[in-house]
Scaffold this motif. Structure first.
Motif, PDB file in Angstrom:
ATOM      1  N   SER A  70      -2.746  29.508  31.675  1.00 47.53           N
ATOM      2  CA  SER A  70      -3.857  28.804  31.018  1.00 47.53           C
ATOM      3  C   SER A  70      -5.167  29.032  31.772  1.00 47.53           C
ATOM      4  O   SER A  70      -6.229  29.203  31.165  1.00 47.53           O
ATOM      5  CB  SER A  70      -3.552  27.303  30.940  1.00 47.53           C
ATOM      6  OG  SER A  70      -2.374  27.066  30.211  1.00 47.53           O
ATOM      7  N   TRP A  71      -5.097  29.033  33.097  1.00 45.08           N
ATOM      8  CA  TRP A  71      -6.298  29.241  33.904  1.00 45.08           C
ATOM      9  C   TRP A  71      -6.854  30.643  33.714  1.00 45.08           C
ATOM     10  O   TRP A  71      -8.064  30.839  33.611  1.00 45.08           O
ATOM     11  CB  TRP A  71      -5.972  28.980  35.368  1.00 45.08           C
ATOM     12  CG  TRP A  71      -7.135  29.165  36.303  1.00 45.08           C
ATOM     13  CD1 TRP A  71      -7.286  30.120  37.256  1.00 45.08           C
ATOM     14  CD2 TRP A  71      -8.319  28.374  36.350  1.00 45.08           C
ATOM     15  NE1 TRP A  71      -8.485  29.972  37.907  1.00 45.08           N
ATOM     16  CE2 TRP A  71      -9.146  28.905  37.363  1.00 45.08           C
ATOM     17  CE3 TRP A  71      -8.760  27.262  35.636  1.00 45.08           C
ATOM     18  CZ2 TRP A  71     -10.391  28.371  37.675  1.00 45.08           C
ATOM     19  CZ3 TRP A  71     -10.006  26.725  35.960  1.00 45.08           C
ATOM     20  CH2 TRP A  71     -10.795  27.288  36.962  1.00 45.08           C
ATOM     21  N   LYS A  72      -5.969  31.638  33.617  1.00 48.75           N
ATOM     22  CA  LYS A  72      -6.412  33.007  33.404  1.00 48.75           C
ATOM     23  C   LYS A  72      -7.089  33.151  32.043  1.00 48.75           C
ATOM     24  O   LYS A  72      -8.132  33.805  31.908  1.00 48.75           O
ATOM     25  CB  LYS A  72      -5.218  33.965  33.509  1.00 48.75           C
ATOM     26  CG  LYS A  72      -5.607  35.436  33.413  1.00 48.75           C
ATOM     27  CD  LYS A  72      -4.396  36.326  33.629  1.00 48.75           C
ATOM     28  CE  LYS A  72      -4.804  37.794  33.549  1.00 48.75           C
ATOM     29  NZ  LYS A  72      -3.629  38.687  33.764  1.00 48.75           N
ATOM     30  N   GLN A  73      -6.518  32.518  31.022  1.00 50.30           N
ATOM     31  CA  GLN A  73      -7.128  32.548  29.692  1.00 50.30           C
ATOM     32  C   GLN A  73      -8.499  31.886  29.706  1.00 50.30           C
ATOM     33  O   GLN A  73      -9.443  32.361  29.077  1.00 50.30           O
ATOM     34  CB  GLN A  73      -6.210  31.865  28.684  1.00 50.30           C
ATOM     35  CG  GLN A  73      -4.903  32.603  28.431  1.00 50.30           C
ATOM     36  CD  GLN A  73      -3.954  31.808  27.550  1.00 50.30           C
ATOM     37  OE1 GLN A  73      -4.268  30.680  27.131  1.00 50.30           O
ATOM     38  NE2 GLN A  73      -2.780  32.377  27.279  1.00 50.30           N
ATOM     39  N   PHE A  74      -8.610  30.774  30.425  1.00 54.76           N
ATOM     40  CA  PHE A  74      -9.898  30.078  30.515  1.00 54.76           C
ATOM     41  C   PHE A  74     -10.957  30.959  31.178  1.00 54.76           C
ATOM     42  O   PHE A  74     -12.094  31.040  30.716  1.00 54.76           O
ATOM     43  CB  PHE A  74      -9.729  28.781  31.303  1.00 54.76           C
ATOM     44  CG  PHE A  74     -11.023  28.097  31.650  1.00 54.76           C
ATOM     45  CD1 PHE A  74     -11.708  27.357  30.705  1.00 54.76           C
ATOM     46  CD2 PHE A  74     -11.563  28.206  32.923  1.00 54.76           C
ATOM     47  CE1 PHE A  74     -12.904  26.731  31.029  1.00 54.76           C
ATOM     48  CE2 PHE A  74     -12.750  27.588  33.248  1.00 54.76           C
ATOM     49  CZ  PHE A  74     -13.428  26.850  32.291  1.00 54.76           C
ATOM     50  N   LEU A  75     -10.575  31.637  32.262  1.00 53.64           N
ATOM     51  CA  LEU A  75     -11.530  32.495  32.960  1.00 53.64           C
ATOM     52  C   LEU A  75     -11.983  33.661  32.079  1.00 53.64           C
ATOM     53  O   LEU A  75     -13.163  34.024  32.063  1.00 53.64           O
ATOM     54  CB  LEU A  75     -10.913  33.017  34.257  1.00 53.64           C
ATOM     55  CG  LEU A  75     -10.665  31.994  35.373  1.00 53.64           C
ATOM     56  CD1 LEU A  75     -10.012  32.673  36.581  1.00 53.64           C
ATOM     57  CD2 LEU A  75     -11.968  31.317  35.790  1.00 53.64           C
ATOM     58  N   ASN A  76     -11.042  34.249  31.337  1.00 54.72           N
ATOM     59  CA  ASN A  76     -11.409  35.344  30.445  1.00 54.72           C
ATOM     60  C   ASN A  76     -12.365  34.879  29.357  1.00 54.72           C
ATOM     61  O   ASN A  76     -13.334  35.562  29.019  1.00 54.72           O
ATOM     62  CB  ASN A  76     -10.149  35.946  29.821  1.00 54.72           C
ATOM     63  CG  ASN A  76      -9.305  36.695  30.837  1.00 54.72           C
ATOM     64  OD1 ASN A  76      -9.825  37.154  31.855  1.00 54.72           O
ATOM     65  ND2 ASN A  76      -8.010  36.827  30.571  1.00 54.72           N
ATOM     66  N   LYS A  77     -12.099  33.699  28.809  1.00 54.11           N
ATOM     67  CA  LYS A  77     -12.982  33.155  27.782  1.00 54.11           C
ATOM     68  C   LYS A  77     -14.354  32.854  28.356  1.00 54.11           C
ATOM     69  O   LYS A  77     -15.389  33.113  27.726  1.00 54.11           O
ATOM     70  CB  LYS A  77     -12.361  31.890  27.182  1.00 54.11           C
ATOM     71  CG  LYS A  77     -13.186  31.267  26.066  1.00 54.11           C
ATOM     72  CD  LYS A  77     -12.487  30.029  25.516  1.00 54.11           C
ATOM     73  CE  LYS A  77     -13.330  29.383  24.411  1.00 54.11           C
ATOM     74  NZ  LYS A  77     -12.663  28.160  23.875  1.00 54.11           N
ATOM     75  N   LYS A  78     -14.378  32.290  29.570  1.00 51.98           N
ATOM     76  CA  LYS A  78     -15.647  31.978  30.229  1.00 51.98           C
ATOM     77  C   LYS A  78     -16.446  33.245  30.490  1.00 51.98           C
ATOM     78  O   LYS A  78     -17.675  33.282  30.314  1.00 51.98           O
ATOM     79  CB  LYS A  78     -15.360  31.256  31.554  1.00 51.98           C
ATOM     80  CG  LYS A  78     -16.588  30.723  32.267  1.00 51.98           C
ATOM     81  CD  LYS A  78     -17.090  29.462  31.624  1.00 51.98           C
ATOM     82  CE  LYS A  78     -18.170  28.825  32.456  1.00 51.98           C
ATOM     83  NZ  LYS A  78     -18.719  27.613  31.815  1.00 51.98           N
ATOM     84  N   LYS A  79     -15.757  34.310  30.870  1.00 49.15           N
ATOM     85  CA  LYS A  79     -16.425  35.574  31.157  1.00 49.15           C
ATOM     86  C   LYS A  79     -17.047  36.154  29.904  1.00 49.15           C
ATOM     87  O   LYS A  79     -18.175  36.648  29.921  1.00 49.15           O
ATOM     88  CB  LYS A  79     -15.428  36.556  31.759  1.00 49.15           C
ATOM     89  CG  LYS A  79     -16.033  37.881  32.191  1.00 49.15           C
ATOM     90  CD  LYS A  79     -14.987  38.761  32.846  1.00 49.15           C
ATOM     91  CE  LYS A  79     -15.617  40.084  33.288  1.00 49.15           C
ATOM     92  NZ  LYS A  79     -14.596  40.958  33.932  1.00 49.15           N
ATOM     93  N   ARG A  80     -16.318  36.071  28.783  1.00 49.52           N
ATOM     94  CA  ARG A  80     -16.869  36.579  27.524  1.00 49.52           C
ATOM     95  C   ARG A  80     -18.079  35.773  27.093  1.00 49.52           C
ATOM     96  O   ARG A  80     -19.082  36.323  26.638  1.00 49.52           O
ATOM     97  CB  ARG A  80     -15.795  36.526  26.437  1.00 49.52           C
ATOM     98  CG  ARG A  80     -14.682  37.566  26.615  1.00 49.52           C
ATOM     99  CD  ARG A  80     -13.866  37.685  25.346  1.00 49.52           C
ATOM    100  NE  ARG A  80     -13.237  36.428  24.976  1.00 49.52           N
ATOM    101  CZ  ARG A  80     -12.023  36.060  25.390  1.00 49.52           C
ATOM    102  NH1 ARG A  80     -11.323  36.868  26.181  1.00 49.52           N
ATOM    103  NH2 ARG A  80     -11.516  34.917  25.001  1.00 49.52           N
ATOM    104  N   THR A  81     -18.010  34.452  27.246  1.00 54.36           N
ATOM    105  CA  THR A  81     -19.138  33.591  26.867  1.00 54.36           C
ATOM    106  C   THR A  81     -20.360  33.890  27.716  1.00 54.36           C
ATOM    107  O   THR A  81     -21.486  33.963  27.216  1.00 54.36           O
ATOM    108  CB  THR A  81     -18.753  32.110  27.022  1.00 54.36           C
ATOM    109  OG1 THR A  81     -17.593  31.838  26.240  1.00 54.36           O
ATOM    110  CG2 THR A  81     -19.893  31.210  26.576  1.00 54.36           C
TER     111      THR A  81
END
Length: 453
Positions: free
Chosen positions: A414-425
């Motif tokens: 879940s943390w990895k998914q959050f970081l990837n989403k944050k990076k795209r944003t």
């Protein structure tokens, strides 16, 4: 509307990490179906009576220096509850309020201008684009300096810091004691506005005040506000109820802080607040009891609105005739208050006895309550576990750890998914920020440079 600021009278200063803690869990306590004594019904009125501003003026002659900012407003509450910790830039983090204008018109003019601007209609697409660009620039500025969304609170914090030099913050009921570890001094001593924001935003106790204060009340008020959050947190107080208390900071002797438990308007137990063993307290036991009971009888027992409550005191020079008792805090007689050296089962038993004695006689015989001090064994146990250690990492990490290896693996995904989403944003928003910075840089050159504020 500008929040009102009430300054309490100039009494000898004191500050302490003194608010109600989350001690025994509710699941560990007796219920109405058990054979043990039970808690009196917890009402919203009782909680409000324990709010700092509700009692501090009544007992101002025995209360330390403090300033209350109320209400803090919805924007400040939303900032405290928002994800992440974004602090004001260096220009506004200087002590003594040097980064803020004390002239209210400086803010109202800007607010009126923004309001008038938003109300205008734009018949052509180009004007709409200009309006959107201005809003983007405003949002970017707010992200860099969140305090612009609650300017009056920020101004008052800076003013109080200029007056006191250093403060210890708290909200209506709780201080951010669980966040002291995040400061450079490992205390709640705040010398800048950024220090105040940091400990408040890092505290689970503060979040509990903002979202769950009335959860255990039998008469939770029904909010008239709309939105999903109201249903999600029915025990959350209205933002207009929230107050920020800034106590003047002074280093005190933690061995002389005590918590007193009251039932049927009688002190039924007294506990040392610190878990550290202090050998010099043992011969002072009788003096401490006499000072506290004399203070309770003459000041608080007959004047506080409720018959059951808890109060914290600090005793200066208890071994001398000049000894003085200071009222530090008042807490609800409820599971949310830490029983410290006692257990709530013990206290509820003592409460039942005090209530029965009060009902059986118009002038019940007074007994000396037990003063429980830390022992050497208590000190050894306190060294083995750092206070509030469970609050030093995100709740999600603690929950995942309780589930074992599978829980940690799920959390890592879940943390990895959050970081990837944050990076795209961040990547998508990067071009907008770059354009705003480019326009600002061009404007700087045209004007011959921006004057420092």
């Amino acid at each position: 509307m500008r929040p009102s600021v009430s300054a309490l009278p100039d009494t000898p200063p004191l500050s302490s990490d003194d608010e109600a803690d989350n001690g025994t869990t509710i699941n560990d306590l007796p219920t109405s179906s058990s054979s043990h004594p039970t808690f009196p019904p917890l009402t919203c009125a009782h909680l409000r009576n324990c709010t700092f501003s509700s009692w501090s003026e009544r007992y101002n002659h025995v209360t330390p220096k403090a300033t209350v900012i109320k209400p803090v407003g919805r924007a400040f509450v939303e900032y405290l509850l928002s994800d992440g910790i974004i602090l004001p830039p260096d220009e506004t983090r200087k002590s003594n309020g040097s980064g803020w204008s004390s002239d209210e018109s400086d803010w109202s003019d800007e607010s009126e201008h923004d309001s008038d601007f938003d109300d205008q209609s734009f018949p052509d697409g180009e004007s709409n684009k200009d309006n959107n660009d201005k809003k983007k620039s405003s949002n970017t500025t707010a992200a860099r300096d969140p305090s612009i969304t609650f300017p009056h609170v920020a101004i008052e914090i800076s003013r109080v810091l200029s007056k006191y030099g250093a403060v210890c913050p708290k909200l209506n009921w709780s201080s951010p004691r669980d966040a002291a570890w995040i400061t450079t001094t490992n205390t709640l001593k705040c010398v800048t506005a950024a220090d105040v924001y940091l400990v408040l935003k890092s505290s689970s106790f503060v979040t509990h005040d903002l979202l769950h204060a009335y959860d255990d009340c039998v008469d939770i008020p029904v909010s008239s506000a709309d939105g999903e959050e109201v249903n999600k947190f029915p025990g959350a107080p209205d933002p207009e109820e929230i107050e920020l208390v800034l106590r003047k900071w002074i280093d005190i002797n933690p061995s002389l802080e005590f918590r007193c438990f009251v039932a049927a308007r009688s002190v039924i137990a007294i506990s040392q607040r610190s878990e550290t063993f202090f050998s010099f307290l043992t011969p002072l036991r009788d003096h401490i009891c006499d000072h506290i009971l004399g203070f309770a009888d003459s000041v608080i027992l007959q004047t506080f609105p409720d018959k059951e409550f808890c109060f914290d005191v600090y005793i200066s020079k208890p071994e001398t005739p000049e000894a003085r008792v200071w009222l530090v805090d008042i807490n609800p007689f409820a599971p949310s208050t830490d029983p410290l050296m006692f257990t709530w089962l013990e206290l509820l038993g003592l409460s039942s006895e005090a209530t029965a004695a009060a009902e059986s006689s118009t002038d019940p015989m007074k007994t000396i309550p037990e003063l429980r001090l830390a022992s050497q064994d208590d000190s050894i146990r306190s060294f083995s576990a750092k206070p509030f250690s469970a609050h030093m990492m995100p709740k999600e990490v603690v929950d995942a750890g309780c589930k074992g290896g599978s829980g940690m693996a799920e959390f890592a995904r879940s943390w990895k998914q959050f970081l990837n989403k944050k990076k795209r944003t961040t990547t998508d928003a990067g071009s907008d920020v770059s354009d705003a910075d480019s326009e600002l840089s061009t404007s700087d050159n045209d004007d011959g440079g921006i004057e420092d504020i």
